[in-house]
Motif scaffolding. Structure first.
Motif, PDB file in Angstrom:
ATOM      1  N   VAL A 102       0.841  -1.203   0.000  1.00 47.39           N
ATOM      2  CA  VAL A 102       0.000   0.000   0.000  1.00 47.39           C
ATOM      3  C   VAL A 102       0.869   1.244   0.000  1.00 47.39           C
ATOM      4  N   ALA A 103       1.915   1.246   0.802  1.00 43.94           N
ATOM      5  CA  ALA A 103       2.802   2.407   0.855  1.00 43.94           C
ATOM      6  C   ALA A 103       3.485   2.623  -0.488  1.00 43.94           C
ATOM      7  N   ALA A 104       3.890   1.538  -1.161  1.00 43.16           N
ATOM      8  CA  ALA A 104       4.538   1.664  -2.470  1.00 43.16           C
ATOM      9  C   ALA A 104       3.568   2.228  -3.508  1.00 43.16           C
ATOM     10  N   SER A 105       2.322   1.766  -3.476  1.00 39.77           N
ATOM     11  CA  SER A 105       1.352   2.285  -4.439  1.00 39.77           C
ATOM     12  C   SER A 105       1.039   3.755  -4.169  1.00 39.77           C
ATOM     13  N   LEU A 106       0.995   4.153  -2.908  1.00 43.04           N
ATOM     14  CA  LEU A 106       0.777   5.564  -2.575  1.00 43.04           C
ATOM     15  C   LEU A 106       1.947   6.415  -3.028  1.00 43.04           C
ATOM     16  N   ARG A 107       3.166   5.901  -2.845  1.00 41.88           N
ATOM     17  CA  ARG A 107       4.338   6.641  -3.287  1.00 41.88           C
ATOM     18  C   ARG A 107       4.337   6.799  -4.803  1.00 41.88           C
ATOM     19  N   ASP A 108       3.977   5.736  -5.516  1.00 40.91           N
ATOM     20  CA  ASP A 108       3.942   5.806  -6.986  1.00 40.91           C
ATOM     21  C   ASP A 108       2.907   6.811  -7.454  1.00 40.91           C
ATOM     22  N   THR A 109       1.723   6.785  -6.842  1.00 41.07           N
ATOM     23  CA  THR A 109       0.640   7.654  -7.263  1.00 41.07           C
ATOM     24  C   THR A 109       0.940   9.110  -6.930  1.00 41.07           C
ATOM     25  N   ALA A 110       1.400   9.369  -5.740  1.00 41.46           N
ATOM     26  CA  ALA A 110       1.639  10.739  -5.308  1.00 41.46           C
ATOM     27  C   ALA A 110       2.928  11.303  -5.888  1.00 41.46           C
ATOM     28  N   GLY A 111       3.902  10.452  -6.159  1.00 35.69           N
ATOM     29  CA  GLY A 111       5.212  10.926  -6.585  1.00 35.69           C
ATOM     30  C   GLY A 111       5.238  11.472  -7.991  1.00 35.69           C
ATOM     31  N   GLY A 112       5.033  10.666  -8.986  1.00 36.72           N
ATOM     32  CA  GLY A 112       5.229  11.114 -10.349  1.00 36.72           C
ATOM     33  C   GLY A 112       3.957  11.196 -11.149  1.00 36.72           C
ATOM     34  N   GLY A 113       2.842  10.924 -10.595  1.00 35.48           N
ATOM     35  CA  GLY A 113       1.605  10.946 -11.337  1.00 35.48           C
ATOM     36  C   GLY A 113       1.449   9.705 -12.192  1.00 35.48           C
ATOM     37  N   GLN A 114       2.375   8.762 -12.074  1.00 37.99           N
ATOM     38  CA  GLN A 114       2.272   7.535 -12.835  1.00 37.99           C
ATOM     39  C   GLN A 114       1.341   6.589 -12.109  1.00 37.99           C
ATOM     40  N   GLN A 115       0.632   5.794 -12.859  1.00 36.55           N
ATOM     41  CA  GLN A 115      -0.264   4.819 -12.265  1.00 36.55           C
ATOM     42  C   GLN A 115       0.557   3.630 -11.793  1.00 36.55           C
ATOM     43  N   SER A 116       0.199   3.095 -10.656  1.00 31.79           N
ATOM     44  CA  SER A 116       0.903   1.951 -10.096  1.00 31.79           C
ATOM     45  C   SER A 116       0.529   0.692 -10.843  1.00 31.79           C
ATOM     46  N   GLN A 117       1.450  -0.253 -10.858  1.00 31.62           N
ATOM     47  CA  GLN A 117       1.199  -1.529 -11.507  1.00 31.62           C
ATOM     48  C   GLN A 117       0.449  -2.474 -10.581  1.00 31.62           C
ATOM     49  N   THR A 118       0.256  -2.077  -9.316  1.00 32.51           N
ATOM     50  CA  THR A 118      -0.430  -2.925  -8.358  1.00 32.51           C
ATOM     51  C   THR A 118      -1.920  -2.913  -8.637  1.00 32.51           C
ATOM     52  N   PRO A 119      -2.547  -4.088  -8.798  1.00 32.50           N
ATOM     53  CA  PRO A 119      -3.986  -4.105  -9.038  1.00 32.50           C
ATOM     54  C   PRO A 119      -4.739  -3.608  -7.807  1.00 32.50           C
TER      55      PRO A 119
END
Length: 143
Positions: A102-119
């Motif tokens: 969850v923390a990794a997906s939040l970092r991905d979403t908030a960081g670069g605006g890229q969508q996370s690969q986590t379903p």
């Protein structure tokens, strides 16, 4: 059982006993109390021996102290070589792997605006405001 009795507390108990029973009757009271304690212990030991005899020879090593929950767990769950299955239970109940995802997906979403690969990842990006024509008016009298 008496681990928190300090010498000062024992002295205070002795002084109170002298005042309550008197110096003449105190030795007799101590003899009666110790005799009663010996009889209670002998009764408990004979009851344990009777129960062991009734259980039969297959329970000759049965200890009543093993019936205490902590001793039972120590004997049956914890083996001599370590933990028997307890590590698997601990790993199954560990929340850190899911929290890391969850923390990794939040970092991905908030960081670069890229969508996370986590379903099933949640997007924290602010949604565009709806045009004024589709907004519902708030009626303060209706509430």
């Amino acid at each position: 059982m008496f681990s928190e009795l300090s010498p000062m507390k024992l002295l205070a108990i002795a002084i109170v006993a002298v005042f309550v029973f008197g110096p003449d009757r105190l030795p007799e009271f101590i003899r009666n109390a110790t005799g009663t304690l010996r009889r209670v212990r002998a009764f408990a030991d004979s009851a344990k021996q009777d129960i062991r005899a009734e259980l039969g020879p297959e329970f000759k090593d049965f200890e009543f102290e093993d019936l205490h929950p902590k001793a039972f767990l120590r004997k049956h769950v914890l083996d001599g070589d370590g933990l028997a299955g307890l590590e698997d239970i601990r790993n199954a109940l560990d929340p850190w792997p899911e929290l890391g995802e969850v923390a990794a997906s939040l970092r991905d979403t908030a960081g670069g605006g890229q969508q996370s690969q986590t379903p099933g990842a949640v997007s924290l990006a602010k949604a565009a405001e709806a045009p004024p024509s589709t907004r519902h008016a708030f009626d303060p009298d209706a509430t």
